[in-house]
Enzyme design. Structure first.
Site, short mmCIF file in Angstrom:
data_model
loop_
_atom_site.label_atom_id
_atom_site.label_comp_id
_atom_site.label_asym_id
_atom_site.label_seq_id
_atom_site.Cartn_x
_atom_site.Cartn_y
_atom_site.Cartn_z
N GLY B 144 0.45 0.77 5.88
CA GLY B 144 0.21 -0.59 5.42
C GLY B 144 -1.22 -1.02 5.66
N CYS B 145 -1.65 -2.01 4.93
CA CYS B 145 -3.07 -2.39 4.97
C CYS B 145 -3.52 -2.87 6.35
CB CYS B 145 -3.39 -3.42 3.89
SG CYS B 145 -2.36 -4.90 3.94
N TYR B 146 -2.76 -3.76 6.98
CA TYR B 146 -3.15 -4.22 8.31
C TYR B 146 -3.08 -3.08 9.32
CZ TYR B 146 -3.19 -9.21 7.10
OH TYR B 146 -3.50 -10.45 6.58
N ALA B 147 -2.10 -2.19 9.15
CA ALA B 147 -1.97 -1.08 10.09
C ALA B 147 -3.13 -0.11 9.97
CB ALA B 147 -0.64 -0.36 9.87
N ALA B 149 -6.26 -0.88 9.12
CA ALA B 149 -7.45 -1.50 9.72
C ALA B 149 -7.34 -1.52 11.25
CB ALA B 149 -7.64 -2.91 9.18
#
Lengths: 335, 335, 335, 335
Positions: B144-147, B149
């Site tokens: 996932g995107c937040y993961a 980053a």
């Protein structure tokens, strides 16, 4: 080993986009990128989006550039001619600046001041005959960003005789990168975000270029600064000719049937700038105004793409005998 | 003939970016793009940035997808398992959704509700051993995107034992495309421009994924919606371990020495999101806080690039035996 | 005839907002606005939003200001003390700069360099006892923008003993006007739009002020530049104290029950910056993090409102014996 | 006790701005704010910028509104007439919608469909004679946002006979709040940020209103959606009349010498939208195009201010015998 290219004046926005395109181009090898005050700096320190590109800015001097097969000039106004004269004749040149676009020296002097450096082959491949002219040229003056957006919208209608050239009205809004990278207060983010501001109203220096390229004889051109980094949206209107005007969309579609980067959109869809971000595409749509009868054409480009660096690479491809589309994207980065 | 790929759920933002990357990928042939309500529409009517891509959305059904060598799943939560089960075993799958990321079924149920569909190979090639695992997998759950980053910033520091895993604090701001394309009032341009707004404070569903991927055991994670279409900037802090903490920047640089898309910036330069736009890169920088002694790492990605579609293509490249970087850009589109 | 006020250093963003607030204030008469390089210019040429205000910038000299009952100082760091010393004792002063905020001279020297000019009454009326102190002061140092957003979120929790002061972590994003009006390349619209960028990571000069005002003893503070002209969103976290932490929202609600500009939002609604634009309000909300147990408080202000000019006018109202809210808006301009 | 006012349809953007202006107005008391689906919600839950305003939306029904001295109608097209008919005759009405602006029923039917509800007094006080007409009216149809920006720029030039009315070309860009608050995909932040998009090209429904109000007889009007919440910038051009055209700036300056909200800027300064944010001001500048000879006027307003809610309050002030400027700001909130 690819074709050796260099970029003179690579620290600005158009220069950075050129470096990005060259880095992704399968046939071009970047041998030098030069700058003035930034000479000696790593390219990625100035253009952080090019992190991973291991190169240091050289000085903008003939010796640094003479070894290239082709040099892109992204210099301030008035600096191209001297540098061009100092480079070997065999070095092909594509100038992104305004110095060599105008054939009318008087128009140059009126809008830019100083004496004119002479015209080079005009770098808008989509104009009739121009693709072939560029392919055989060694000196090309790439089209200005506003002139690209306006001329692609207008020239076929004037050439086909369906629009009158003497009362063209254009309002074109541009993202802020078109105003360059020098730090001026009115270009601060605090000022431009949430704001639309017109500038050089009534007398913009791109008027003679647009008239020369499009065939307009009377032109009201108003540029507007818009709160976005990139993109030009030009709204181009002209009076119809005759009582039964041709459908302007059809005229454009026919004119650009073979142009890989100019897309006349399906009826009902209108261009918007975000769809062209990072690409070399121009999107067009046209209609006849219900109330006034004027022909209205809207065009959208990325001012750093088809309006500057993309256009320049497209010209370089032609000059170097490569397929016109090599290393350039038709598709934009959105949302 | 290239490798045949398809995209299920291609009408959203991640789907559109996948189509853009596939169209520019030298080894992949797009054989189908499917959608729900948009099935039957031209792709370019939904994604105007893909004007020139001559394709119509099919329906999201096994028959439309079964013919592909690899299918990207960009579906709403909960729809991947059923579709995967209906496809032939030989079809490789890369899921951009959350369904198959977690190994802890209880954590899934707590944050998403319903029963867990089971874990697939976790698609973050930069984690130790994961590049090889992805290369031999036929089912990959892209990160996932937040993961992405957060984990790229944090995992090496925890693995090296220089940061404590039990009191990690992360504040991560994302562009609005991360919230998807369904029309909700709080995502209107009028609402988000000029605005920063936190959401799901205190209990975000990505917490278990970040803990699993990074090794954190205690995590305060606060996401913020930022006024830009793309980009994630994560500020990741953790207490130091021991009295003489290692220089965190060096730990990161060593961990990513061979990772083509993760760039630990030179000392003094900090990541910012615009530099990663349209690319598959992650930019990192770290320091030790003067006052608190905490380690601070900042990471920047394009949430639709390294945070979604780019990451998925990177995984697909590995699964298909292609060089990891094929068809992906290290460089961003800026300004 | 109203109370005579003047603004020294009125050509910047905080100065412009002060002029706007004074022009709309029913009890204040603006008798002078001074500037350095802009002296002699019409105010509206520098601040076009003040078109209709018929005034010319004077020079920043004691003689121009000495006639006022109260002078707002919006000067660069280090210039307040000398000007203050040159003004008659009877002239009340509100300093928007940092010169007189810190009581710890060593902290000043460490972060700002040079010798400390001495502390004035600290201008944050919502701190316990501070409203009364300001009302009797003749020299007030208005709180810095980041310190307002952070202190209002944090101080009541530390005072009530429900949060631990030694491991506070703050990430605060600010609109670009907080970085001032001098033209620097990284503040250009082309750079900041679509971008989030951290700065002064690990050692920001506002850390000692925030610690002094809030009672924090250990503070990790990371500021981020956000793509909007105005607004600060601060995410403030601290470890809970004790096994049964008080509900942090209730602690805040009680602390600010009588504060007209601080709004603890109803449960479930989180602050966002756009709602405070142009106002003197601070919006707050708090919760306990499910995973880490940390207390999380989010605050939103307009950095030029409650973070600068609004705060200064609020202090001036108190010093002049006017109702605290005179001439200030609780409501924001949105969308 | 002040004058009792109510707002019908207060949950949209114009409604929210009306509530903000009324809350700050020294003579008006807000007795009711009504909505459809939001009825029963606290106003501040829908308009967070109005936090502190302790009011709940009522239902849009005559009984809720009949008690007011004046009701602002901010309803969808077609709903004003029925509600107006159901209210007591003594209740003054200001309609922000389009229902009662046009005197030409056929034009209404052509652009809006359905039958026309009849014209009310046109609410543009700056038109000759209109201030007096509004002052004695009980039913006023406030001017549309595009019509305000265009008419204020154009009407004096046509009235003075210095511009020709039969070939007026207008391109006007508007912030997204002008498109309303209903959640449509093309209005999502992800779509509008970084984007300029034209709409209703060739046949916009505001054309008949602009012609009626300005005196234009032939009008090409192209609206463009711009990436900002508020603001309209209209570029208005018309052919000159006669060989020695009057200086258009002087004509405008004379026409608006006594208009408190219309500012013809000093020569050399051009309007931009941010300077009008939150105000009821219109900024104007004009010139003669060097190449085409056309007169060019640029106007800037806040579409929710002078373009909607501000204009409506200005009309209400006149109707109620209050000074025209009561409770309205000449100054904008910038940057």
């Amino acid at each position: 080993m690819g074709i050796r290219v260099a970029v003179a004046g690579a620290s600005g926005y158009a220069g950075g986009e050129l470096l990005r395109l060259i880095a992704g181009h399968p046939e071009l090898d970047l041998v030098a990128a030069t700058a003035h005050s930034q000479a000696g700096q790593p390219v990625a320190a100035v253009h952080p989006q090019l992190t991973g590109l291991d190169l240091v800015f050289g000085r903008t001097e003939p010796a640094v550039l003479a070894d290239a097969d082709l040099v892109f000039l992204a210099l301030p106004h008035g600096e191209s001619a001297a540098l061009a004269a100092a480079l070997p004749d065999g070095v092909r040149l594509v100038d992104l600046g305004a110095d060599h676009r105008l054939t009318d020296a008087a128009a140059w002097t009126r809008y830019y001041g100083g004496s004119h450096a002479g015209a080079w082959t005009y770098g808008l491949p989509e104009l009739p005959g121009q693709r072939a002219a560029i392919a055989t040229a060694t000196r090309v003056a790439a089209t200005g960003c506003y002139a690209v957006a306006t001329t692609l919208a207008l020239a076929p209608l004037l050439a086909a005789g369906v629009a009158a050239p003497d009362d063209v009205v254009v309002v074109a809004a541009s993202g802020t990168s078109g105003a360059g990278r020098s730090a001026k207060p009115h270009l601060l983010g605090s000022e431009v975000m949430g704001d639309l501001s017109p500038y050089k109203v009534g007398a913009h220096q791109h008027v003679p270029e647009i008239k020369q390229a499009s065939g307009a004889t009377g032109l009201s051109f108003t540029p507007v600064l818009a709160p976005m980094p990139r993109g030009i949206l030009a709204t181009v209107t002209a009076p119809p000719v005759g009582d039964n005007p041709a459908e302007p969309r059809e005229v454009l579609a026919q004119a650009y049937a073979d142009a890989p980067f100019v897309h006349v959109l399906p009826a009902g869809r209108w261009p918007h700038t975000a769809a062209t971000l990072g690409s070399n595409s121009c999107h067009l749509q046209a209609t006849v105004d219900v109330d006034s009868g004027r022909l209205i054409v809207v065009s959208a480009i990325d001012n750093l793409g088809k309006g500057a660096a993309g256009q320049a690479v497209q010209c370089a491809n032609l000059m170097l005998g490569l397929p016109e589309t090599t290393g350039l994207s038709v598709h934009g980065v959105a949302p």
